[in-house]
Design a protein around this motif. Structure first.
Motif, PDB file in Angstrom:
ATOM      1  N   GLN A 397       0.840  -1.201   0.000  1.00 45.11           N
ATOM      2  CA  GLN A 397       0.000   0.000   0.000  1.00 45.11           C
ATOM      3  C   GLN A 397       0.878   1.255   0.000  1.00 45.11           C
ATOM      4  O   GLN A 397       0.583   2.233  -0.673  1.00 45.11           O
ATOM      5  CB  GLN A 397      -0.910   0.030   1.240  1.00 45.11           C
ATOM      6  N   ARG A 400       2.455   1.955  -3.380  1.00 43.41           N
ATOM      7  CA  ARG A 400       1.508   2.460  -4.384  1.00 43.41           C
ATOM      8  C   ARG A 400       1.100   3.893  -4.117  1.00 43.41           C
ATOM      9  O   ARG A 400       0.497   4.542  -4.955  1.00 43.41           O
ATOM     10  CB  ARG A 400       0.243   1.591  -4.385  1.00 43.41           C
TER      11      ARG A 400
ATOM     12  N   TYR B  14      -8.871  -8.766  -3.726  1.00 42.49           N
ATOM     13  CA  TYR B  14      -9.035  -7.447  -3.095  1.00 42.49           C
ATOM     14  C   TYR B  14     -10.515  -7.168  -2.950  1.00 42.49           C
ATOM     15  O   TYR B  14     -11.304  -7.509  -3.834  1.00 42.49           O
ATOM     16  CB  TYR B  14      -8.409  -6.341  -3.951  1.00 42.49           C
ATOM     17  N   VAL B  16     -12.881  -4.327  -3.104  1.00 41.28           N
ATOM     18  CA  VAL B  16     -12.984  -2.907  -3.448  1.00 41.28           C
ATOM     19  C   VAL B  16     -14.443  -2.498  -3.384  1.00 41.28           C
ATOM     20  O   VAL B  16     -15.226  -2.791  -4.282  1.00 41.28           O
ATOM     21  CB  VAL B  16     -12.415  -2.630  -4.864  1.00 41.28           C
ATOM     22  N   VAL B  21     -12.105  -8.186  -6.228  1.00 43.73           N
ATOM     23  CA  VAL B  21     -11.228  -8.192  -7.407  1.00 43.73           C
ATOM     24  C   VAL B  21     -10.265  -9.359  -7.261  1.00 43.73           C
ATOM     25  O   VAL B  21      -9.538  -9.449  -6.272  1.00 43.73           O
ATOM     26  CB  VAL B  21     -10.447  -6.861  -7.510  1.00 43.73           C
ATOM     27  N   ALA B  23      -7.188 -10.470  -8.242  1.00 41.69           N
ATOM     28  CA  ALA B  23      -5.924 -10.100  -8.882  1.00 41.69           C
ATOM     29  C   ALA B  23      -5.139 -11.350  -9.243  1.00 41.69           C
ATOM     30  O   ALA B  23      -4.541 -11.440 -10.309  1.00 41.69           O
ATOM     31  CB  ALA B  23      -5.113  -9.209  -7.947  1.00 41.69           C
ATOM     32  N   PRO B  42      -1.778  -8.877 -20.270  1.00 41.79           N
ATOM     33  CA  PRO B  42      -2.384  -7.557 -20.420  1.00 41.79           C
ATOM     34  C   PRO B  42      -2.404  -6.776 -19.104  1.00 41.79           C
ATOM     35  O   PRO B  42      -2.226  -7.355 -18.035  1.00 41.79           O
ATOM     36  CB  PRO B  42      -3.806  -7.855 -20.899  1.00 41.79           C
ATOM     37  N   SER B  43      -2.616  -5.491 -19.248  1.00 42.25           N
ATOM     38  CA  SER B  43      -2.678  -4.639 -18.061  1.00 42.25           C
ATOM     39  C   SER B  43      -3.802  -5.105 -17.130  1.00 42.25           C
ATOM     40  O   SER B  43      -4.893  -5.432 -17.592  1.00 42.25           O
ATOM     41  CB  SER B  43      -2.921  -3.199 -18.505  1.00 42.25           C
ATOM     42  N   GLY B  46      -2.598  -9.071 -13.313  1.00 43.79           N
ATOM     43  CA  GLY B  46      -2.097  -9.587 -12.031  1.00 43.79           C
ATOM     44  C   GLY B  46      -0.599  -9.806 -11.981  1.00 43.79           C
ATOM     45  O   GLY B  46      -0.092 -10.422 -11.046  1.00 43.79           O
ATOM     46  N   LYS B  47       0.133  -9.260 -12.941  1.00 43.82           N
ATOM     47  CA  LYS B  47       1.581  -9.485 -13.001  1.00 43.82           C
ATOM     48  C   LYS B  47       2.286  -8.886 -11.784  1.00 43.82           C
ATOM     49  O   LYS B  47       3.093  -9.553 -11.131  1.00 43.82           O
ATOM     50  CB  LYS B  47       2.169  -8.872 -14.288  1.00 43.82           C
ATOM     51  N   THR B  49       1.005  -8.034  -8.961  1.00 46.05           N
ATOM     52  CA  THR B  49       0.571  -8.727  -7.753  1.00 46.05           C
ATOM     53  C   THR B  49       1.384 -10.007  -7.571  1.00 46.05           C
ATOM     54  O   THR B  49       1.833 -10.320  -6.457  1.00 46.05           O
ATOM     55  CB  THR B  49      -0.931  -9.050  -7.855  1.00 46.05           C
ATOM     56  N   GLU B 170       8.541  -4.553 -14.905  1.00 44.82           N
ATOM     57  CA  GLU B 170       8.638  -3.618 -16.034  1.00 44.82           C
ATOM     58  C   GLU B 170       9.818  -2.662 -15.874  1.00 44.82           C
ATOM     59  O   GLU B 170       9.642  -1.445 -15.832  1.00 44.82           O
ATOM     60  CB  GLU B 170       7.335  -2.817 -16.175  1.00 44.82           C
ATOM     61  N   HIS B 202       5.885  -5.881 -21.120  1.00 40.61           N
ATOM     62  CA  HIS B 202       4.849  -5.873 -22.149  1.00 40.61           C
ATOM     63  C   HIS B 202       5.464  -6.088 -23.522  1.00 40.61           C
ATOM     64  O   HIS B 202       4.755  -6.285 -24.497  1.00 40.61           O
ATOM     65  CB  HIS B 202       4.119  -4.517 -22.146  1.00 40.61           C
TER      66      HIS B 202
HETATM   67  N1  ATP Z   1      -4.298  -2.641  -3.571  1.00 39.77           N
HETATM   68  C1  ATP Z   1      -5.220  -2.970  -4.431  1.00 39.77           C
HETATM   69  N2  ATP Z   1      -6.518  -2.784  -4.134  1.00 39.77           N
HETATM   70  C2  ATP Z   1      -7.477  -3.122  -4.971  1.00 39.77           C
HETATM   71  N3  ATP Z   1      -7.257  -3.676  -6.161  1.00 39.77           N
HETATM   72  C3  ATP Z   1      -5.973  -3.888  -6.532  1.00 39.77           C
HETATM   73  C4  ATP Z   1      -4.896  -3.554  -5.677  1.00 39.77           C
HETATM   74  N4  ATP Z   1      -3.743  -3.879  -6.298  1.00 39.77           N
HETATM   75  C5  ATP Z   1      -4.110  -4.415  -7.492  1.00 39.77           C
HETATM   76  N5  ATP Z   1      -5.427  -4.416  -7.627  1.00 39.77           N
HETATM   77  C6  ATP Z   1      -6.171  -4.932  -8.768  1.00 39.77           C
HETATM   78  O1  ATP Z   1      -5.648  -6.188  -9.075  1.00 39.77           O
HETATM   79  C7  ATP Z   1      -5.579  -6.369 -10.460  1.00 39.77           C
HETATM   80  C8  ATP Z   1      -4.173  -6.735 -10.870  1.00 39.77           C
HETATM   81  O2  ATP Z   1      -3.319  -5.658 -10.641  1.00 39.77           O
HETATM   82  P1  ATP Z   1      -1.789  -5.699 -11.033  1.00 39.77           P
HETATM   83  O3  ATP Z   1      -1.182  -4.422 -10.557  1.00 39.77           O
HETATM   84  O4  ATP Z   1      -1.187  -6.948 -10.531  1.00 39.77           O
HETATM   85  O5  ATP Z   1      -1.848  -5.735 -12.606  1.00 39.77           O
HETATM   86  P2  ATP Z   1      -0.673  -5.728 -13.661  1.00 39.77           P
HETATM   87  O6  ATP Z   1      -0.772  -6.963 -14.388  1.00 39.77           O
HETATM   88  O7  ATP Z   1       0.615  -5.450 -12.981  1.00 39.77           O
HETATM   89  O8  ATP Z   1      -1.044  -4.525 -14.574  1.00 39.77           O
HETATM   90  P3  ATP Z   1      -0.102  -3.493 -15.342  1.00 39.77           P
HETATM   91  O9  ATP Z   1       0.440  -4.183 -16.527  1.00 39.77           O
HETATM   92  O10 ATP Z   1      -0.988  -2.367 -15.703  1.00 39.77           O
HETATM   93  O11 ATP Z   1       0.958  -3.084 -14.361  1.00 39.77           O
HETATM   94  C9  ATP Z   1      -6.060  -5.082 -11.086  1.00 39.77           C
HETATM   95  O12 ATP Z   1      -7.405  -5.226 -11.456  1.00 39.77           O
HETATM   96  C10 ATP Z   1      -5.941  -4.073  -9.976  1.00 39.77           C
HETATM   97  O13 ATP Z   1      -6.959  -3.101 -10.082  1.00 39.77           O
END
Ligand code: ATP
Ligand code: MG
Lengths: 402, 237
Positions: A397, A400, B14, B16, B21, B23, B42-43, B46-47, B49, B170, B202
């Motif tokens: 947290q 971010r 998560y 929300v 959600v 992840a 893709p964005s 969950g990468k 996470t 990234e 990506h």
């Molecule tokens: N702290 C959080 N609270 C609520 N939802 C979260 C939190 N962190 C991540 N998410 C949700 O979890 C999902 C995965 O997020 P994550 O950051 O892992 O994606 P990503 O693959 O890294 O995307 P990107 O390529 O854009 O970085 C997303 O839908 C995001 O909104």
């Protein structure tokens, strides 16, 4: 890091530092002032001699209403007869001496005259000791000076300075209230205490004094010195018993005279300084409390402004204790900063009292140390909650967070 | 030797505003020593996470994570901090440097938490910076450095405690392609020297550096394949 936190919150920091400074200042200032008083009083008391007490009609210090004053006023004076009787009958004391003095301006030598009055003191051969001084020139009174009412005098250095700026005083005739006295001695200079010169006096034989200066209010002060600290209490008891007999105090009545000792004087003073200390303590507690809340506030703001930083630190391996320590150190640093300012100002302020009273200045190292310790405690006490908040932030947290 | 990283049925949900959600929604992955892995998807798939999970920064809603044969679930905060500090080097897309500290100081911080004495610390931080080609930028603050240089400071920091695993989310995402190439060269070298590298990207051409690519979709592993093309081939720019 701590310095940064302070710089970023200037106003809040300044107010907090001010609070800490005031808190520490009031403690250190008062302690320094009291310390200067105590040291100078101690040096005064030392002069009297440690095993010495006095018998007097009036107490040295008394607080109370009119009734009290009346009680003392109605007592019989202590006269020369009582002193002689006491001196004749006691067995324990090292010495029993007598003294009384009166301000007098009418003192001159040729065309030189005192501008302000000096203390004309009637004394016996122990007078110098009662004054706690020594001769720098000449001789002391002898028994014969007293027995034969000789018009001789020993000058305090202030009087000698005015009457004999360019001359050797010994052997010269000065006039006190128009009568001639031969100067037989001059005492050592003692300097000032509490802003007053300790050297503005002259001694004459007690017999002459009683003849020329006494009136119906004259009550002598008898000084008794015990042979040792062990004998002190017994000596006091003996003197009280004899004085009661001499003054014919009925057995059921209380003493109609005062026994005062350095100890009692010191006790009275410490009661007084104790009150001031309490007041200073109260002021500092309040100031430190306010300052502590200020520190907590700054630290909470600092934590919330640096959530990201905390996240980064945790991500690269800081554990809870590392973060806790970091923020606690900042809080302590903040409070120490104010503390050092407070200590310095306090010592300066306290010594201002020393300057005004003309007593030697002191630096209370022990209290400076306590002051800084208290500051650290305030820093820890009020910094612990913000630091704990920081330590328990969730790393993700926080990372971010922007 | 036990497997380095073993994720079984890892979920990370998560909440929300009452809506869940997912992840991560049941991820099984095993990674061995000295693997070179890229994670794509893709964005929002969950990468990040997953990376945080592997990096012991986050804990799963369900599932088990074994790190060097030990259950991460059973470790306390201090043990986790110690793993992050000594065994894993984390590189972020947004660098995450301490903005008010010099490059040297930034690299020094993990060494502080590893209780390295001050003199060694400075020496090691300097070495680490030299290794990424920033020997002449040690006393610069992050805002006095280019993006590529910043990321190299971040890599130097991640490598300061000589961890065996480097996680990079990234790492080239905020860099131009030339800087990206430089950064990738560092990762290739690290892998060559025996480190385990896991990076999220990506870009296909970045992913090609790795020996194995894991594709994530909606919090699940969609594809987990070995790369057959030679990663030592020149990277198109
Ligand atoms: N702290 C959080 N609270 C609520 N939802 C979260 C939190 N962190 C991540 N998410 C949700 O979890 C999902 C995965 O997020 P994550 O950051 O892992 O994606 P990503 O693959 O890294 O995307 P990107 O390529 O854009 O970085 C997303 O839908 C995001 O909104
Ligand atoms: Mg991401």
């Amino acid at each position: 890091m701590a310095v940064e936190a302070i710089r970023q919150n200037k106003l809040r920091s300044i107010l907090t530092l001010l609070g800490i400074s005031i808190g520490v200042f009031s403690v250190i200032g008062v302690m320094t002032a009291i310390r200067t008083l105590e040291t100078s009083i101690d040096s005064q008391l030392d002069i009297f001699g440690t095993n010495t007490f006095t018998v007097n009609k009036w107490p040295d210090i008394y607080v109370g209403g009119r009734g009290e004053g009346k009680k003392f006023r109605e007592r019989k004076n202590i006269d020369y007869y009582q002193f002689e009787e006491l001196k004749r009958r006691v067995v324990l004391p090292l010495r029993v001496s007598v003294i009384d003095g009166e301000g007098e301006r009418n003192i001159q030598y040729n065309d030189k005259q005192l501008k302000r009055s000096a203390e004309v003191t009637g004394a016996d051969e122990w007078g110098l000791r009662s004054f706690n001084t020594f001769l720098s020139a000449g001789r002391n009174f002898m028994e014969d000076d007293i027995r034969f009412f000789r018009h001789v005098t020993i000058l305090g250095p202030d009087v000698a300075d005015i009457l004999f700026p360019f001359e050797e005083p010994l052997g010269k005739q000065i006039q006190i209230r128009g009568l001639d006295y031969t100067v037989i001695g001059v005492t050592e200079r003692k300097g000032q205490a509490f802003g007053e010169s300790q050297d503005n006096f002259l001694l004459i034989p007690i017999s002459v004094y009683l003849q020329r200066f006494s009136n119906r209010w004259t009550s002598l002060r008898i000084t008794v010195e015990a042979v040792s600290a062990e004998m002190y209490d017994k000596t006091v008891d003996e003197v009280i018993g004899l004085m009661r007999a001499i003054r014919q105090v009925p057995p059921e009545e209380e003493n109609d005279f005062e026994i005062s000792s350095n100890e009692e004087l010191a006790e009275t003073l410490s009661g007084f300084t104790g009150g001031i200390k309490m007041f200073a303590a109260a002021v500092s507690v309040i100031a430190l409390l306010v300052a502590g809340i200020g520190i907590m506030n700054i630290m909470l703001v600092s934590v919330s402004e640096r959530i990201k930083e905390i996240g980064i630190r945790k991500a690269i391996g800081a554990n809870k204790r590392d973060i806790l320590t970091q923020f606690l150190m900042e809080a302590i640093f903040l409070s120490q900063f104010g503390g050092v300012v407070g200590v310095i100002l306090g010592i300066l302020g306290g010594n201002l009292v020393a300057l005004i009273l003309n007593v030697p200045s002191v630096i209370p190292f022990d209290w400076a140390l306590y002051g800084l310790l208290i500051c650290s405690m305030v820093g820890i006490g009020f910094g612990i909650y913000p630091a704990w908040r920081a330590a328990n932030l969730d790393p993700i947290q926080s990372l971010r967070y922007d | 030797m036990s497997i380095l990283i073993k994720l079984k049925g890892i979920k990370r949900y998560y909440d929300v505003g009452g809506e869940v959600v997912r992840a991560l929604d049941g991820v099984d992955v095993a990674i061995d020593h000295n693997e070179y892995i890229s994670i794509m998807g893709p964005s929002g798939s969950g990468k990040s996470t997953l990376m945080n999970m592997i990096g012991c920064l986050d804990s799963p809603t369900a599932g088990t994570y074994e790190f060097e044969g030990e259950l991460v679930h059973d470790m306390d905060d201090n043990q986790l901090a110690s793993i992050r500090n000594r065994k894993i080097g984390f590189v972020f897309q947004t660098f995450n440097l301490l903005s008010k500290a010099t490059a040297l100081r930034n690299v020094e911080v993990p060494l502080i938490y590893a209780n390295i004495p001050r003199s060694d610390r400075i020496e090691r931080a300097a070495e680490s910076l030299e290794a990424v080609g920033l020997g002449d930028r040690m006393h610069h603050k992050p805002n006095e450095l280019s993006g590529g240089q910043r990321q190299r400071v971040a890599i130097a920091r991640a490598l300061a405690n000589k961890p065996s695993i480097v996680l990079a989310d990234e790492p080239t995402g905020n860099l131009d392609s030339k800087s990206g190439v430089e950064i990738m060269k560092i990762f290739d070298d690290l892998h060559g020297r025996g480190n385990t590298i896991i990076l999220v990207t990506h870009e296909e051409y970045i992913a090609e550096h790795a020996d194995r690519t894991i594709h994530i979709f909606d919090g699940k592993v969609k594809e987990d394949i070995a790369n057959h093309n030679n990663r030592r081939e020149p990277v198109p720019t």
